[in-house]
Design an enzyme around this catalytic site. Structure first.
Site, PDB file in Angstrom:
ATOM      1  N   ALA A   1      -6.894   2.006  10.101  1.00  0.00           N
ATOM      2  CA  ALA A   1      -8.242   1.444   9.982  1.00  0.00           C
ATOM      3  C   ALA A   1      -9.123   1.913  11.135  1.00  0.00           C
ATOM      4  CB  ALA A   1      -8.176  -0.078   9.956  1.00  0.00           C
TER       5      ALA A   1
ATOM      6  N   TRP B   1       0.827  -1.203   0.000  1.00  0.00           N
ATOM      7  CA  TRP B   1       0.000   0.000   0.000  1.00  0.00           C
ATOM      8  C   TRP B   1       0.860   1.250   0.000  1.00  0.00           C
ATOM      9  CZ3 TRP B   1      -4.484  -0.877  -1.782  1.00  0.00           C
ATOM     10  CH2 TRP B   1      -5.104  -2.093  -1.512  1.00  0.00           C
TER      11      TRP B   1
ATOM     12  N   GLU C   1      -4.729   5.143   6.279  1.00  0.00           N
ATOM     13  CA  GLU C   1      -4.262   6.090   7.321  1.00  0.00           C
ATOM     14  C   GLU C   1      -4.752   5.642   8.712  1.00  0.00           C
ATOM     15  OE1 GLU C   1      -2.255   8.646   6.636  1.00  0.00           O
ATOM     16  OE2 GLU C   1      -2.423   8.650   4.452  1.00  0.00           O
TER      17      GLU C   1
ATOM     18  N   ARG D   1      -3.671  12.069   9.465  1.00  0.00           N
ATOM     19  CA  ARG D   1      -5.053  11.796   9.886  1.00  0.00           C
ATOM     20  C   ARG D   1      -5.953  13.011   9.750  1.00  0.00           C
ATOM     21  NH1 ARG D   1      -2.942   7.873  14.628  1.00  0.00           N
ATOM     22  NH2 ARG D   1      -2.420   6.202  13.158  1.00  0.00           N
TER      23      ARG D   1
ATOM     24  N   ILE E   1     -29.667  10.078  -4.701  1.00  0.00           N
ATOM     25  CA  ILE E   1     -30.428  11.179  -5.290  1.00  0.00           C
ATOM     26  C   ILE E   1     -30.274  11.194  -6.814  1.00  0.00           C
ATOM     27  CG2 ILE E   1     -30.438  13.734  -5.486  1.00  0.00           C
ATOM     28  CD1 ILE E   1     -30.129  13.782  -2.401  1.00  0.00           C
ATOM     29  N   HIS E   2     -29.154  10.671  -7.305  1.00  0.00           N
ATOM     30  CA  HIS E   2     -28.928  10.594  -8.755  1.00  0.00           C
ATOM     31  C   HIS E   2     -29.660   9.433  -9.416  1.00  0.00           C
ATOM     32  CE1 HIS E   2     -25.669  13.418  -7.955  1.00  0.00           C
ATOM     33  NE2 HIS E   2     -25.451  13.546  -9.243  1.00  0.00           N
ATOM     34  N   GLY E   3     -30.321   8.588  -8.635  1.00  0.00           N
ATOM     35  CA  GLY E   3     -30.999   7.433  -9.224  1.00  0.00           C
ATOM     36  C   GLY E   3     -30.014   6.581 -10.004  1.00  0.00           C
ATOM     37  N   GLY E   4     -30.471   6.009 -11.116  1.00  0.00           N
ATOM     38  CA  GLY E   4     -29.617   5.131 -11.916  1.00  0.00           C
ATOM     39  C   GLY E   4     -28.306   5.781 -12.326  1.00  0.00           C
TER      40      GLY E   4
END
Lengths: 558, 558
Positions: free
Chosen positions: B538, B313, B536, B417, B510-513
């Site tokens: 868990a 990572w 940073e 953080r 709110i955006h639907g599909g």
């Protein structure tokens, strides 16, 4: 250390849930009275406090799932025992906690006083039950028991259905899973091996009666089989398998509901054998879950209709060679959803993210896949029609079917909704198993993650949720078999969809950094699960316009 | 219809929050007494009921964010007014609802009785406040006010910081946003145009004092500037801009804390100018947030050290040409985290998903990017070292720094953080704006989505959360400027990360599909936001080992 659970009685859970059911009924009744005109529910009044009705639907869903979980856990015929009972009790306590918390946040909106709420749901008896059943040691006892037994609770199926489940579980593990990561990461089309395998097993005839070439008994539907197959395939991969039977299912239901005998005899066997693959075209760029606003037109011409307009979110529409198209056949706009009909249109099958086809007569259809964050494998297309010709014989229900497209399609949608719950159950089950496995393998601070009580809490909670949701889904299937339970199918779609987000989120979290990596299936479960609350009816529309509306209707009628 | 809000007083919120703070303190004290040995907090005792401590951290985070929000909303110097005050009151009520609900689910686990809980947090006075402030019409009034004013509440910055914000907001909108979708969908490396632009603006010297070539005043840190830049860039794109300064920031903090004068003079100006790009190598395949388990070794050889082992990572490690490597310099395993040191290693900069480099002396470093569902643009690599040589002068702190790597790196992490909180704030702000915009454009059932009260409820709640979190982040920055607030930096990282998941989820809904489609930025906000609770530190480790542990320590000390 294996913890011992606090001794709890079924009757305590029942009393608490009953008290809560009574209060929810009372709330529903008061809200129905307040939000009605002349004895009929007023949607425009409901719309003034939609969040309250969203919560009413959500609370009712939790309540019913919890009640059913208790029934299941003590039903000897389901093969349940200590594990299932422990889970059902703790789940009941969580449900009471959740619901009374929501009511306590804004009692007046629910037509309650704090006093009523306290006396009904914060009684000493209920408090003792909630506190005892929510103790951390119960969660630990549940998950330890799961590990001891090597399973997450009885599926509670008949022997036939259990055998059926085994077959599709094997298929998913041996044929689907090896392709799942590749299909997702490359946004590939489902490999032919999976489609052919399911064809061979008669999968696409699951909801088609034997007389029409399917494998469903002629005398009554068998929704459980459809759910079992859907769950197991979705456990393997939502996009590469679990959703393959949704479209044949929706089309079959619409055909059975609205088709002429000739249409049923012609198309159902072709669907059952997989020779015809269904595409469903309902949503449009400007209309989502409110299908009454459909603007794609079908104009009558000699020998049939020509279709014009744009449909969107047409899953698998490239591969599909038989399309169900909800379109406006009646020119009068005041007819609204009564001006819609269903046409069945044939087209060639295509691979790839785009397709284009021109008919001999000049009509055309074009499609382009919409890239999505998950649910990959079938591609979801925006499809445009230009004078696309469909013969008159393909008008669903013949002339009598004109203007009835909306109703025929609703029948298919109830099937699609409960199937979505089963899909969510499959993805949740996969996430749960992945989380448990990873937690036992991976060490943090020199101990397996599993040995931490926070992990046990999470896995126990996930397991309770998955089993409770599955059992309620199966219960609703038996209602649908009796041609009841349309509202409940929506209720369980709503519940399973949203709770699957939590389950996959926590499963990912248990994987730490690797949960975010595409090489671990849990990252796919997470993005796949996100689609459930959006497709097959967005959660807001399901909660407000179907569930809450129906609850209020029922309250006024009673 | 514009609703009017219920008249509420600041004092009601303060009374409720104060009562809750007092009860949470009491709970913390009792838990500290129960989970200690001889006056010292016992982590192994805490580990028996981790969920309780996770919740203690979470409740405390909510409480402090809510308290600070009230202070901000009535602080005339911040440019706040009616909108901010309405938001702070309703946010306070939600906070009380949430916290008392969790306590009511299992009071005994929190060393409380139901009676205590009811008398303290369910008093008539608190109930009236919660009920009045949670009314649906308040949410509507908030969102209508937002639309009237054209903003989501005052940022509350000084004039200098506000100007600074404007510069980076413009840069994000004009330079970052046009690349954001492409970088995400193709998993591309950040375009040089963005990196060069930020270099030119001195961005990588934000946390470096002027005497070392940076733009931070020499006399005290200026964490607000760093947060403002981070938030605005993250609003444009988390992966393609918002996270670029995290690594220079962590490395600078570690250098300032542990570096010799010579090291500071050599490296800080190179970091500030962007000539050297930092890679941070702490996590290992078998160790995540518990860095004390580090197993990558640095063996002393003539003139320096050779590094062996695998780090994972490592974000931007391909492009980076200066690596901070936390490794084990001391052979004695019993030293644990006191056997770790930090080495600074140079390497060439690479594009692409893989890199490999061989030193003249035979040492080598290899890296391979790990595919992730989001947070794309920098690539996160697994990196393996084989006898990779680092000269002795690059041992951070010189001989005196041996065994102190863990402490030096912790200093950098507090900065990382709080910066993560700012990154979350930026992504949330982008999601909030996208949701409001889309809801005003898109119609459902013939009305814009915005006109539905459920949408208003969601957007108002999102707006409250974003502003409350931003204001607390900025407050913690002032603590860090005074070299305090290490725990609070973790607390706000925990809070902002998790709540960003909710905000982006609802923005997508709110955006639907279209929310699920990759062509809409909100789908990227959703997958990007999911990384915050994982990287940073868990969330489980942050909540249990940092926040809850610190709260208990403080309770025992008081």
């Amino acid at each position: 250390m294996t913890a011992t659970a606090v001794k709890l009685e079924k009757s305590q859970a029942e009393k608490a849930l009953n008290a809560q059911a009574a209060l929810l009924n009372e709330v529903t009744k008061r809200l129905a009275q307040k939000n009605s005109d002349n004895g009929k529910v007023s949607v425009s009044k409901m719309d003034k406090t939609q969040h309250v009705f969203y919560q009413l639907a959500w609370m009712t869903a939790q309540q019913r799932v919890a009640e059913n979980f208790i029934v299941y856990a003590w039903d000897a015929s389901k093969g349940t025992g200590e594990l299932e009972q422990k889970m059902a009790l703790t789940f009941a306590a969580e449900t009471v906690s959740n619901i009374r918390s929501e009511l306590a946040a804004r009692p007046a909106e629910y037509e309650l006083t704090y006093q009523e709420l306290f006396s009904k749901l914060f009684s000493d008896e209920i408090n003792s039950f909630v506190e005892a059943a929510s103790k951390m040691e119960n969660y630990e006892a549940i998950v330890d028991k799961i590990v001891d037994l090597g399973h997450f609770g009885a599926y509670g199926l008949s022997e036939d259905h259990e055998n059926f489940r085994g077959i599709f579980k094997d298929f998913a593990e041996n044929v689907v899973v090896p392709h799942a990561e590749h299909v997702h990461r490359h946004d590939d089309l489902i490999p032919q091996e999976i489609i052919n395998g399911l064809k061979d097993m008669g999968c696409f005839g699951l909801c088609i009666p034997e007389q029409f070439g399917g494998i469903q008994p002629d005398d009554r539907p068998d929704n459980i089989s459809m759910l079992v197959v859907t769950e197991e395939l979705s456990r393997g991969s939502l996009g590469a398998a679990g959703s393959l039977i949704t479209r044949p299912e929706i089309m079959s239901k619409a055909l059975l509901k609205g088709g002429t005998e000739e249409q049923k005899n012609k198309w159902l066997p072709l669907l059952a054998s997989g020779e015809k693959f269904a595409g469903i075209m309902v949503t449009e760029p400007n209309y989502g879950s409110d299908v009454a606003g459909v603007s794609v037109t079908a104009k009558e011409v000699e020998g049939g209709f020509v279709i014009n307009g744009v449909k969107t979110w047409c899953t698998f529409a490239g591969y599909a060679n038989l399309l169900l198209i909800l379109c406006r056949t009646e020119a009068d706009p005041s007819l609204k959803h009564r001006g819609l009909s269903i046409l069945l249109a044939e087209k060639p099958s295509f691979d790839g993210h785009e397709f284009s086809y021109k008919q001999e007569g000049g009509g055309s259809i074009q499609g382009k896949a919409i890239g999505t964050i998950g649910y990959r494998g079938m591609h979801s297309y925006e499809v445009s029609f230009e004078d696309y010709f469909v013969p008159k014989e393909n008008l669903l229900g013949g002339d009598a079917g004109r203007g009835k497209g909306f109703y025929f399609q609703m029948e298919g949608f109830a099937g699609g909704r409960i199937q979505t719950a089963a899909r969510a159950n499959g993805v949740m089950q996969a996430a749960l198993e992945a989380a448990l496995r990873y937690s036992q393998e991976r060490k943090v601070f020199a101990k397996p993650i599993y040995d931490y009580t926070l992990t046990k809490f999470k896995i126990a909670k996930m397991a309770m949720i998955v089993q409770a949701t599955r059992q309620y889904t199966n219960y609703v299937a038996t209602l649908l078999d009796d041609h009841k339970g349309q509202m409940e199918a929506t209720l369980v779609k709503l519940y399973a969809s949203k709770i699957a987000e939590w389950v996959t989120r926590e499963a990912m979290q248990i994987h730490g950094g690797m949960g975010y990596a595409e090489e671990y299936p849990v990252s796919r479960y997470f993005v796949d699960a996100r689609v459930f609350s959006i497709f097959e009816g967005a959660e807001e529309v399901m909660a407000l316009r179907v569930v809450a509306k129906d609850l209020l209707d029922q309250a006024l009628a009673s």
